[in-house]
Scaffold this motif. Structure first.
Motif, PDB file in Angstrom:
ATOM      1  N   LYS A   1       9.683 -10.151  36.835  1.00  0.00           N
ATOM      2  CA  LYS A   1      10.272  -9.941  38.168  1.00  0.00           C
ATOM      3  C   LYS A   1       9.942  -8.535  38.659  1.00  0.00           C
ATOM      4  CE  LYS A   1      14.621  -9.695  40.629  1.00  0.00           C
ATOM      5  NZ  LYS A   1      16.032  -9.436  40.473  1.00  0.00           N
ATOM      6  N   ASP A   2      10.149  -7.529  37.823  1.00  0.00           N
ATOM      7  CA  ASP A   2       9.842  -6.149  38.209  1.00  0.00           C
ATOM      8  C   ASP A   2       8.334  -5.922  38.325  1.00  0.00           C
ATOM      9  OD1 ASP A   2      12.504  -5.533  38.357  1.00  0.00           O
ATOM     10  OD2 ASP A   2      12.580  -4.561  36.391  1.00  0.00           O
ATOM     11  N   PHE A   3       7.572  -6.530  37.424  1.00  0.00           N
ATOM     12  CA  PHE A   3       6.126  -6.341  37.448  1.00  0.00           C
ATOM     13  C   PHE A   3       5.529  -6.867  38.756  1.00  0.00           C
ATOM     14  CE2 PHE A   3       1.721  -7.453  36.564  1.00  0.00           C
ATOM     15  CZ  PHE A   3       1.272  -6.295  35.960  1.00  0.00           C
ATOM     16  N   TYR A   4       5.968  -8.018  39.203  1.00  0.00           N
ATOM     17  CA  TYR A   4       5.393  -8.623  40.406  1.00  0.00           C
ATOM     18  C   TYR A   4       5.774  -7.889  41.689  1.00  0.00           C
ATOM     19  CZ  TYR A   4       3.630 -12.400  37.569  1.00  0.00           C
ATOM     20  OH  TYR A   4       2.948 -13.126  36.629  1.00  0.00           O
ATOM     21  N   SER A   5       6.691  -6.940  41.609  1.00  0.00           N
ATOM     22  CA  SER A   5       7.030  -6.151  42.795  1.00  0.00           C
ATOM     23  C   SER A   5       6.124  -4.924  42.946  1.00  0.00           C
ATOM     24  CB  SER A   5       8.496  -5.710  42.748  1.00  0.00           C
ATOM     25  OG  SER A   5       8.687  -4.736  41.731  1.00  0.00           O
ATOM     26  N   ILE A   6       5.257  -4.689  41.992  1.00  0.00           N
ATOM     27  CA  ILE A   6       4.363  -3.524  42.012  1.00  0.00           C
ATOM     28  C   ILE A   6       3.272  -3.719  43.060  1.00  0.00           C
ATOM     29  CG2 ILE A   6       2.671  -2.211  40.657  1.00  0.00           C
ATOM     30  CD1 ILE A   6       4.369  -3.004  38.159  1.00  0.00           C
ATOM     31  N   THR A   7       3.016  -2.666  43.829  1.00  0.00           N
ATOM     32  CA  THR A   7       1.995  -2.757  44.879  1.00  0.00           C
ATOM     33  C   THR A   7       0.908  -1.704  44.782  1.00  0.00           C
ATOM     34  OG1 THR A   7       3.325  -1.378  46.354  1.00  0.00           O
ATOM     35  CG2 THR A   7       3.606  -3.784  46.533  1.00  0.00           C
ATOM     36  N   ASN A   8       1.056  -0.733  43.859  1.00  0.00           N
ATOM     37  CA  ASN A   8       0.042   0.318  43.750  1.00  0.00           C
ATOM     38  C   ASN A   8       0.065   0.937  42.352  1.00  0.00           C
ATOM     39  OD1 ASN A   8       2.187   2.261  43.742  1.00  0.00           O
ATOM     40  ND2 ASN A   8       2.224   2.172  45.971  1.00  0.00           N
ATOM     41  N   ILE A   9      -0.870   1.822  42.094  1.00  0.00           N
ATOM     42  CA  ILE A   9      -1.011   2.421  40.759  1.00  0.00           C
ATOM     43  C   ILE A   9       0.216   3.251  40.398  1.00  0.00           C
ATOM     44  CG2 ILE A   9      -2.282   4.485  41.481  1.00  0.00           C
ATOM     45  CD1 ILE A   9      -3.083   2.406  38.341  1.00  0.00           C
ATOM     46  N   THR A  10       0.839   3.904  41.361  1.00  0.00           N
ATOM     47  CA  THR A  10       2.048   4.684  41.084  1.00  0.00           C
ATOM     48  C   THR A  10       3.166   3.764  40.602  1.00  0.00           C
ATOM     49  OG1 THR A  10       1.411   6.324  42.734  1.00  0.00           O
ATOM     50  CG2 THR A  10       3.720   6.298  42.073  1.00  0.00           C
ATOM     51  N   GLY A  11       3.327   2.630  41.259  1.00  0.00           N
ATOM     52  CA  GLY A  11       4.333   1.659  40.831  1.00  0.00           C
ATOM     53  C   GLY A  11       4.056   1.142  39.432  1.00  0.00           C
ATOM     54  N   LEU A  12       2.787   0.937  39.120  1.00  0.00           N
ATOM     55  CA  LEU A  12       2.405   0.464  37.788  1.00  0.00           C
ATOM     56  C   LEU A  12       2.727   1.524  36.740  1.00  0.00           C
ATOM     57  CD1 LEU A  12       1.154  -1.901  36.257  1.00  0.00           C
ATOM     58  CD2 LEU A  12      -1.093  -0.905  36.691  1.00  0.00           C
ATOM     59  N   LYS A  13       2.449   2.773  37.042  1.00  0.00           N
ATOM     60  CA  LYS A  13       2.772   3.868  36.114  1.00  0.00           C
ATOM     61  C   LYS A  13       4.274   3.952  35.876  1.00  0.00           C
ATOM     62  CE  LYS A  13      -0.948   7.048  37.295  1.00  0.00           C
ATOM     63  NZ  LYS A  13      -1.217   8.361  37.900  1.00  0.00           N
ATOM     64  N   ASN A  14       5.048   3.804  36.936  1.00  0.00           N
ATOM     65  CA  ASN A  14       6.506   3.874  36.808  1.00  0.00           C
ATOM     66  C   ASN A  14       7.066   2.696  36.013  1.00  0.00           C
ATOM     67  OD1 ASN A  14       6.648   6.264  38.265  1.00  0.00           O
ATOM     68  ND2 ASN A  14       6.923   5.216  40.209  1.00  0.00           N
ATOM     69  N   PHE A  15       6.391   1.572  36.060  1.00  0.00           N
ATOM     70  CA  PHE A  15       6.820   0.383  35.330  1.00  0.00           C
ATOM     71  C   PHE A  15       6.728   0.579  33.822  1.00  0.00           C
ATOM     72  CE2 PHE A  15       5.673  -3.568  33.181  1.00  0.00           C
ATOM     73  CZ  PHE A  15       6.719  -4.401  33.558  1.00  0.00           C
ATOM     74  N   VAL A  16       5.685   1.260  33.374  1.00  0.00           N
ATOM     75  CA  VAL A  16       5.434   1.431  31.931  1.00  0.00           C
ATOM     76  C   VAL A  16       6.595   2.187  31.273  1.00  0.00           C
ATOM     77  CG1 VAL A  16       3.912   2.473  30.200  1.00  0.00           C
ATOM     78  CG2 VAL A  16       2.946   1.421  32.234  1.00  0.00           C
ATOM     79  N   GLY A  17       7.091   1.615  30.193  1.00  0.00           N
ATOM     80  CA  GLY A  17       8.115   2.270  29.403  1.00  0.00           C
ATOM     81  C   GLY A  17       9.535   2.047  29.899  1.00  0.00           C
TER      82      GLY A  17
END
Length: 137
Positions: A118-134
């Motif tokens: 659910k959280d992963f699919y809300s990512i729209t850019n590389i910054t969001g992906l970085k924030n998702f990790v961990g």
């Protein structure tokens, strides 16, 4: 990874975090995208290290280290959406693999991956992906 049976949910989360952190690091350095990322192209090795320091964030290991291999379909100068789709595909394949092996039970149509996805699919850019990790421990 395709034949590895994780002992804890922490191992699964560490594997996902390491795959994403490795992919982000390679992507940011030169647009590198694996091109065929799935559990069959990831080796698992035990480690005594408690964490790995990636350029974007430290990742807890849960005693597991991943090693990506088989770069026949890799490319440079990839775009964010290609990276995102590849990581999304990996997460879905890994979830199905664990469900097929009856590693995790489905409760109320949810798996341990449900909130992660659910959280992963809300990512729209590389910054969001970085924030998702961990963020999943």
């Amino acid at each position: 990874l395709a034949s590895y049976i994780p002992q804890t949910l922490d191992e699964v989360i560490s594997i996902i975090n390491q795959v994403i952190a490795c992919s982000i690091t390679a992507f940011e350095k030169n647009g590198f995208i694996h091109g065929d990322l799935h559990p069959g192209n990831i080796l698992i090795k035990k480690t005594k290290k408690k964490k790995f320091d990636y350029p974007i964030k430290s990742i807890k290991t849960a005693g597991i280290k991943i090693i990506l291999f088989d770069f026949d379909r890799s490319k440079f100068n990839g775009d964010f959406m290609t990276l995102f789709v590849e990581l999304s595909t990996f997460i879905n394949i890994y979830e199905k693999l664990l469900l097929d092996k009856n590693i995790f039970l489905i409760k109320n149509n949810k798996t341990p991956f449900s909130s992660i996805k659910k959280d992963f699919y809300s990512i729209t850019n590389i910054t969001g992906l970085k924030n998702f990790v961990g963020n999943y421990k």
